[in-house]
Design a protein around this motif. Structure first.
Motif, PDB file in Angstrom:
ATOM      1  N   PHE A  38       7.297  -6.845  10.457  1.00 44.21           N
ATOM      2  CA  PHE A  38       7.541  -6.322   8.672  1.00 44.21           C
ATOM      3  C   PHE A  38       6.749  -7.431   8.378  1.00 44.21           C
ATOM      4  O   PHE A  38       7.838  -8.491   7.770  1.00 44.21           O
ATOM      5  N   HIS A  87       5.995  -8.825   4.820  1.00 48.92           N
ATOM      6  CA  HIS A  87       5.800  -8.411   2.814  1.00 48.92           C
ATOM      7  C   HIS A  87       5.484 -10.476   2.524  1.00 48.92           C
ATOM      8  O   HIS A  87       5.319 -11.521   2.683  1.00 48.92           O
ATOM      9  N   LEU A 146      14.906  -8.177  -0.249  1.00 51.31           N
ATOM     10  CA  LEU A 146      14.129  -6.508  -0.490  1.00 51.31           C
ATOM     11  C   LEU A 146      15.239  -5.875  -0.989  1.00 51.31           C
ATOM     12  O   LEU A 146      15.199  -4.814  -1.895  1.00 51.31           O
ATOM     13  N   THR A 187      -0.573  -3.498   5.590  1.00 52.46           N
ATOM     14  CA  THR A 187       0.411  -2.379   5.453  1.00 52.46           C
ATOM     15  C   THR A 187      -0.226  -0.848   6.673  1.00 52.46           C
ATOM     16  O   THR A 187      -0.193   0.194   6.478  1.00 52.46           O
ATOM     17  N   GLU A 205       1.333  -0.053   9.560  1.00 53.13           N
ATOM     18  CA  GLU A 205       2.467   1.280   9.331  1.00 53.13           C
ATOM     19  C   GLU A 205       2.279   2.784  10.667  1.00 53.13           C
ATOM     20  O   GLU A 205       2.958   3.083  10.773  1.00 53.13           O
ATOM     21  N   ALA A 223      10.775   3.583   5.943  1.00 49.80           N
ATOM     22  CA  ALA A 223      10.603   2.966   4.507  1.00 49.80           C
ATOM     23  C   ALA A 223      11.609   2.666   3.589  1.00 49.80           C
ATOM     24  O   ALA A 223      12.792   4.162   3.304  1.00 49.80           O
ATOM     25  N   THR A 254      11.067  -0.029  -5.256  1.00 50.90           N
ATOM     26  CA  THR A 254      10.372  -0.942  -4.403  1.00 50.90           C
ATOM     27  C   THR A 254      10.208   0.196  -3.411  1.00 50.90           C
ATOM     28  O   THR A 254      10.599   1.361  -3.071  1.00 50.90           O
ATOM     29  N   HIS A 255       9.308   0.304  -2.096  1.00 51.21           N
ATOM     30  CA  HIS A 255       8.976   0.956  -1.217  1.00 51.21           C
ATOM     31  C   HIS A 255       7.996   0.305  -0.022  1.00 51.21           C
ATOM     32  O   HIS A 255       7.058  -0.100  -0.200  1.00 51.21           O
ATOM     33  N   ASN A 256       9.068  -0.344   1.183  1.00 48.87           N
ATOM     34  CA  ASN A 256       8.523  -1.082   2.233  1.00 48.87           C
ATOM     35  C   ASN A 256       8.784  -0.372   3.631  1.00 48.87           C
ATOM     36  O   ASN A 256       9.809  -0.063   4.075  1.00 48.87           O
ATOM     37  N   ASP A 257       7.879  -0.054   3.818  1.00 44.03           N
ATOM     38  CA  ASP A 257       7.096   0.578   5.242  1.00 44.03           C
ATOM     39  C   ASP A 257       8.021  -1.140   6.461  1.00 44.03           C
ATOM     40  O   ASP A 257       7.249  -1.653   6.854  1.00 44.03           O
ATOM     41  N   PHE A 258       8.518  -0.359   7.914  1.00 42.98           N
ATOM     42  CA  PHE A 258       9.056  -1.001   8.852  1.00 42.98           C
ATOM     43  C   PHE A 258       8.892  -0.372   9.886  1.00 42.98           C
ATOM     44  O   PHE A 258       9.747   0.487  10.126  1.00 42.98           O
TER      45      PHE A 258
END
Length: 270
Positions: free
Chosen positions: A130, A132, A164, A196, A200, A207, A237-241
């Motif tokens: 991931f 960032h 995060l 991303t 992704e 996310a 936030t919006h964090n894709d993994f």
């Protein structure tokens, strides 16, 4: 209506292909981008039309099912992602307010929806790094209870991940669940793009953070309070993994508890 695309810069190309001579890095990244976007197909336009149609058909199929949850199983993963009533699976093509059909992201492989913010249970282990702010958080596992992250472990970057998740209340809950076939061009390339938009689309992913209102029937017309009450998550936030691979199976869970195969060994099962 608009489309997000990426073009190689010297710094990005050097990050992705550090072992190549500098004069070859940008050209190699161009090749990878064009392949990921199906521009290397004999007829790229026809390839995209077929691809977008297939994404749309899968989204229609899954939306009609109205599964109460998606269950992911594989090495280090046993995760139930609850889905709110009236959820929709979207992806590929979108329409502007004036009705213009367009593809917002090039490349794109996913169909995605929104989890119910309070109905995620179990644990999940990432299958790809991931990234960032240019830093890779390696091989981490998250455990969920009542929709919230309750335990974290990571081989590398655990402090960054904790920071995060502590951004706000919604950052510790899921805002997206997305399905991507392991056979997608990005996955098969084996390249970590540190971007991303590309990464992704290499694997199933989830996310942490804000959910998309367009994934819920009537969502775009809801205020934040109503969206939250319906199960949608709110966050800054919006964090894709990535959590998908050739070893991951996904089941759709019906209201009566029966399960139906959605993906097997990383590929579509319907």
């Amino acid at each position: 209506n608009g489309t997000v695309v990426s073009v190689p810069t010297p710094g990005w190309a050097a990050k992705v292909f550090p072992n190549l001579p500098p004069e070859q890095q940008q050209e190699r990244l161009w090749q990878a981008i064009l392949a990921a976007c199906r521009v290397d197909a004999p007829d790229p336009v026809a390839a995209w039309q077929t691809h977008i149609r297939q994404i749309r058909e899968r989204g229609v199929y899954l939306t009609a099912k109205q599964y109460t949850a998606m269950h992911f199983r594989g090495p280090g993963t046993d995760l139930s992602v609850g889905l709110p009533a009236g959820h929709a699976w979207v992806g590929g093509q979108a329409a502007s307010h004036s009705g213009i059909q367009h593809v917002p992201n090039f490349p794109t492989e996913e169909i995605f929806s929104l989890p119910h913010r309070e109905r995620v249970e179990g644990h999940v282990t990432t299958t790809k790094p991931f990234v960032h702010a240019g830093r890779a958080i390696e091989k981490f596992t998250l455990s969920f209870s009542a929709g919230r992250v309750v335990k974290i472990s990571a081989d590398q970057g655990e402090e960054t991940l904790r920071h995060l998740i502590e951004t706000d209340e919604g950052a510790a809950r899921l805002g997206e669940v997305a399905l991507v076939a392991h056979s997608s061009p990005i996955s098969q390339s084996g390249i970590l793009f540190y971007n991303t938009l590309f990464d992704e689309n290499a694997a199933d992913h989830i996310a942490l953070g804000r959910a998309y209102k367009q994934c819920l029937q009537g969502g775009p017309q809801m205020n934040d309070e109503a969206f939250n009450a319906a199960g949608g998550n709110l966050s800054l936030t919006h964090n894709d993994f990535m959590i998908g691979s050739a070893e991951i199976d996904v089941d759709g869970v019906l209201a009566d508890g029966r399960r139906q195969p959605v993906m097997r060994q990383g590929e579509w099962a319907f």
